[in-house]
Design an enzyme around this catalytic site. Structure first.
Site, PDB file in Angstrom:
ATOM      1  N   GLY A 212       0.832  -1.211   0.000  1.00 54.18           N
ATOM      2  CA  GLY A 212       0.000   0.000   0.000  1.00 54.18           C
ATOM      3  C   GLY A 212       0.856   1.247   0.000  1.00 54.18           C
ATOM      4  O   GLY A 212       2.054   1.180  -0.309  1.00 54.18           O
ATOM      5  N   ASN A 213       0.273   2.386   0.309  1.00 59.42           N
ATOM      6  CA  ASN A 213       1.041   3.627   0.413  1.00 59.42           C
ATOM      7  C   ASN A 213       0.431   4.514   1.498  1.00 59.42           C
ATOM      8  O   ASN A 213      -0.590   4.171   2.090  1.00 59.42           O
ATOM      9  CB  ASN A 213       1.105   4.339  -0.947  1.00 59.42           C
ATOM     10  CG  ASN A 213      -0.271   4.692  -1.465  1.00 59.42           C
ATOM     11  OD1 ASN A 213      -0.982   5.473  -0.848  1.00 59.42           O
ATOM     12  ND2 ASN A 213      -0.664   4.092  -2.592  1.00 59.42           N
ATOM     13  N   HIS A 214       1.081   5.640   1.751  1.00 57.46           N
ATOM     14  CA  HIS A 214       0.700   6.472   2.902  1.00 57.46           C
ATOM     15  C   HIS A 214      -0.439   7.442   2.621  1.00 57.46           C
ATOM     16  O   HIS A 214      -0.721   8.296   3.450  1.00 57.46           O
ATOM     17  CB  HIS A 214       1.917   7.283   3.369  1.00 57.46           C
ATOM     18  CG  HIS A 214       2.978   6.446   4.007  1.00 57.46           C
ATOM     19  ND1 HIS A 214       2.736   5.705   5.137  1.00 57.46           N
ATOM     20  CD2 HIS A 214       4.269   6.224   3.669  1.00 57.46           C
ATOM     21  CE1 HIS A 214       3.841   5.057   5.472  1.00 57.46           C
ATOM     22  NE2 HIS A 214       4.789   5.356   4.587  1.00 57.46           N
ATOM     23  N   ALA A 280      -4.208   7.664  -4.836  1.00 57.32           N
ATOM     24  CA  ALA A 280      -2.834   7.193  -5.050  1.00 57.32           C
ATOM     25  C   ALA A 280      -2.921   5.698  -5.343  1.00 57.32           C
ATOM     26  O   ALA A 280      -2.808   4.863  -4.441  1.00 57.32           O
ATOM     27  CB  ALA A 280      -2.004   7.465  -3.812  1.00 57.32           C
TER      28      ALA A 280
END
Ligand code: CTP
Length: 403
Positions: A212-214, A280
């Site tokens: 995943g990402n932030h 994102a």
């Protein structure tokens, strides 16, 4: 959420028996999320007490320019009151007050405030049927409407005199609905359908792990709020995000992976007017998702990744009437990379975040963006809260679609 949420409502009461209904009116405004201040003509206090209204509105009630009895009393500044209000409502508006408003007479606080107000002014007449039919009253109603003031028509029914006819003040619920509908009809994105993506995507490795990402989703949620506040019907497709949103014009669709986002977006895209893709989205996903939890071993673990489908690029290919907006998060060669994306993905506009700017990007409550249009012109903005940035983005889109 009501159109009145967060609005400052100035209720001006004049001396008619319908004044007793203003207690309900104040309650309804408060319930719809508005802030309410009440002013009264001196004679209206015979019909309802200021104490009732100050208790319900949680604000002091004024009926004079100052209180002669109280040495410490401040002057009630009608100019400040008039400028404070987002909406002024005169209810009940008697024949006497309507006539004075129409003629610019200014002999009490209500009338002085009316003349100072720059906001939309609504008025709800209330009087006996013959007074309502009188040519002088008709002239007042016409004159006030020619000033741009908004008439909430009186209704027919039994009047305080015992006579039956037109002249009853509209019911409090109907007054509130009238104002809400009027606000809505003037919103700049009314009738527009907008698709917005937000948040990260999670790409499963096994049943308990993911890539995943932030991204917090905050930017996309603020854009959704800003568009909905201008009357747009918003479909917000969000990856896993802890953001909350409650708005009657926003339909939230939760997805987890890039593939789910791709499918959800394509389901909606055909009939939207504007699509803003701020999510994102993961560019890669594990080629194989293990069906059981991967056990720890002493050797290195390699996970083969394959590209996800680019949602935005796919929408660019299908684009017809839609105004398509993408985001670019860049660390170097920002402008050049963003312009490349805009052209490659067939966008009408791209919003560039540079991670070189302090306070910009994922984890903050602020952002600093540059908007690039299809003609490659650049509009840089200052560092602002994400809700302010959202308004800038929406305003820029409105300018472009109306150009
Ligand atoms: N985007 C998308 N689907 C993807 C990847 C990105 O819709 N699979 C969208 C994002 O929502 C954003 C835009 O594409 O609006 C740009 O995303 P970004 O990651 O900055 O660009 P990429 O095209 O993925 O290029 P790169 O990661 O190489 O910079």
């Amino acid at each position: 959420m009501s159109m009145l949420s967060g609005k400052k409502v100035l209720l001006a009461i004049s001396a008619g028996i319908a004044a007793y209904k203003t207690a309900s009116l104040v309650r309804l405004f408060i319930k719809s999320g508005a802030e309410v201040k009440v002013i009264m003509t001196p004679a209206s206090k015979d019909f309802i007490t200021p104490l009732t209204l100050s208790t319900l509105s949680k604000n002091p009630v004024s009926s004079t320019f100052y209180d002669k009895e109280d040495e410490n009393e401040l002057w009630n500044n009608h100019v400040d009151l008039g400028l404070w209000a987002d909406i002024m409502l005169v209810a009940p508006a008697t024949a006497n007050t309507l006539s004075k408003m129409a003629n610019g007479t200014c002999d009490n606080l209500v009338l002085a405030t009316y003349l100072s107000a720059k906001c939309p002014v609504y008025f709800a007449p209330a009087m006996d049927l013959d007074m309502y039919q009188h040519p002088s009253t008709k002239i007042s109603l016409d004159t006030l409407q020619s000033f741009g003031n908004l008439l909430i028509p009186a209704t027919s029914g039994e009047l305080a005199s015992g006579l039956v006819g037109e002249g009853r003040m509209a019911e409090p619920e109907d007054i509130v609905t009238f104002i809400e509908k009027d606000i809505h009809s003037k919103l700049r994105l009314r009738g527009k359908k907008i698709l917005i993506t937000a948040g990260p995507t999670y790409e499963a490795i096994d049943p308990v792990r993911f890539i995943g990402n932030h991204s917090s989703g905050k930017m996309g949620f603020e854009i959704a709020k800003s568009a909905a506040n201008l009357g747009a019907e918003v479909v917000l497709i969000s990856g896993p995000s802890s953001q909350q949103i409650q708005h009657s014009f926003i339909q939230r669709v939760n997805v987890t992976s890039a593939q789910e986002m791709f499918e959800a977006v394509h389901k909606e895209y055909q009939d939207v007017d504007i699509a803003i893709l701020s999510a994102a989205v993961a560019d890669y996903k594990p080629k194989n998702v293990a069906s059981q939890k991967i056990k720890k071993k002493d050797t290195t673990l390699e996970i083969a990744l394959e590209p996800t489908q680019d949602v935005l690029a796919s929408l660019g290919k299908l684009k017809k009437q839609q105004f398509l907006v993408g985001f670019a998060l860049e660390t170097n060669n920002e402008i050049e990379n963003a312009k490349g994306k805009l052209q490659r993905k067939n966008l009408d506009m791209i919003v560039l975040n540079s991670l070189q700017d302090k306070g910009a990007g994922f984890a903050t409550n602020t952002n600093k963006v540059t908007i690039i249009d299809a003609d490659l012109s650049e509009t840089p903005f200052d560092l602002k809260s994400k809700s302010e940035v959202a308004k800038d983005i929406i305003n820029h889109i409105i300018q472009k679609i109306n150009a």
